[in-house]
Design a protein around this motif. Sequence first.
Motif, PDB file in Angstrom:
ATOM      1  N   ASN A 143     -53.969  24.838   8.196  1.00 19.11           N
ATOM      2  CA  ASN A 143     -52.899  24.681   9.184  1.00 19.11           C
ATOM      3  C   ASN A 143     -51.623  25.392   8.761  1.00 19.11           C
ATOM      4  O   ASN A 143     -50.838  25.803   9.613  1.00 19.11           O
ATOM      5  N   THR A 145     -51.618  28.205   6.720  1.00 21.42           N
ATOM      6  CA  THR A 145     -51.805  29.629   6.422  1.00 21.42           C
ATOM      7  C   THR A 145     -52.560  30.423   7.484  1.00 21.42           C
ATOM      8  O   THR A 145     -52.404  31.640   7.542  1.00 21.42           O
ATOM      9  N   LEU A 146     -53.376  29.775   8.288  1.00 22.42           N
ATOM     10  CA  LEU A 146     -54.155  30.504   9.283  1.00 22.42           C
ATOM     11  C   LEU A 146     -53.437  30.519  10.626  1.00 22.42           C
ATOM     12  O   LEU A 146     -52.683  29.603  10.954  1.00 22.42           O
ATOM     13  N   THR A 147     -53.711  31.544  11.403  1.00 22.78           N
ATOM     14  CA  THR A 147     -53.176  31.588  12.754  1.00 22.78           C
ATOM     15  C   THR A 147     -53.924  30.569  13.615  1.00 22.78           C
ATOM     16  O   THR A 147     -54.992  30.087  13.245  1.00 22.78           O
ATOM     17  N   ALA A 148     -53.365  30.293  14.765  1.00 22.55           N
ATOM     18  CA  ALA A 148     -54.021  29.363  15.685  1.00 22.55           C
ATOM     19  C   ALA A 148     -55.406  29.882  16.070  1.00 22.55           C
ATOM     20  O   ALA A 148     -56.364  29.103  16.148  1.00 22.55           O
ATOM     21  N   GLU A 149     -55.527  31.174  16.292  1.00 23.82           N
ATOM     22  CA  GLU A 149     -56.831  31.750  16.642  1.00 23.82           C
ATOM     23  C   GLU A 149     -57.834  31.568  15.509  1.00 23.82           C
ATOM     24  O   GLU A 149     -58.992  31.215  15.746  1.00 23.82           O
ATOM     25  N   GLU A 150     -57.394  31.760  14.276  1.00 18.01           N
ATOM     26  CA  GLU A 150     -58.284  31.567  13.124  1.00 18.01           C
ATOM     27  C   GLU A 150     -58.708  30.106  12.985  1.00 18.01           C
ATOM     28  O   GLU A 150     -59.861  29.809  12.691  1.00 18.01           O
ATOM     29  N   ARG A 151     -57.775  29.178  13.215  1.00 20.73           N
ATOM     30  CA  ARG A 151     -58.108  27.750  13.131  1.00 20.73           C
ATOM     31  C   ARG A 151     -59.125  27.372  14.207  1.00 20.73           C
ATOM     32  O   ARG A 151     -60.078  26.643  13.943  1.00 20.73           O
ATOM     33  N   THR A 181     -51.582  27.265  24.795  1.00 19.45           N
ATOM     34  CA  THR A 181     -51.935  28.183  23.714  1.00 19.45           C
ATOM     35  C   THR A 181     -53.434  28.235  23.520  1.00 19.45           C
ATOM     36  O   THR A 181     -54.023  29.313  23.366  1.00 19.45           O
ATOM     37  N   LEU A 185     -55.888  31.411  23.818  1.00 17.27           N
ATOM     38  CA  LEU A 185     -56.777  31.778  22.717  1.00 17.27           C
ATOM     39  C   LEU A 185     -58.230  31.908  23.181  1.00 17.27           C
ATOM     40  O   LEU A 185     -58.927  32.845  22.811  1.00 17.27           O
TER      41      LEU A 185
END
Length: 192
Positions: A143, A145-151, A181, A185
């Motif tokens: 949460n 370090t990653l972007t929302a898309e990566e999460r 969002t 995504l």
Amino acid sequence: MFEFLQKKINETIDITDQEFEHAKTLFIPKKLRKRRFLLQDGDPCIYTCFVEKGLLRSFRIDDKGNEHILQFGMQGWWVADLYSFLTGESSEYNIEALEDSELLLITKPSWDLLLKEVPAFERYFRILIQNNLIATQNRLMRNMTLTAEERYSKLIREFPDIIQRVPQHMIASYIGVTRETLSRLRGQISHQ
């Protein structure tokens, strides 16, 4: 109803049939209908719960009325507010069934008795709590370090059936984004 619990325990530790038969006497089978609560904010968490079948969520509502999902409890997982369960203090979380569910509940006194009388269970729950700590640390780091898309992509990779079982607004809450969002995504990912 206890076969799946025994299978999951045996994936982690070795216990005898006699030890498991004793353990069974300490659990309370419960069916929880969709949209019913196992725990509500302000009440003490008196059970830790093994999900035999179904799906639960653990969540909290903040002062602004926003929902924050801490955990989804899928088949084979344990769900509780561990702090409240261990201390007896009031919980700040709600635990709700997202699907009709079949649960195995154990109270704190029965849990303590199980750990005392069947030492293998002490090892089992220690391993579960260790794994939970690691998963919590990993989720916290994702949460941060990653972007929302990566999460979102990671969640879908790890739990591919979740998008059919959980409403999108709850997935958005779990990964820490707004519904809008998440919708954006999903659109971006489907075009890739």
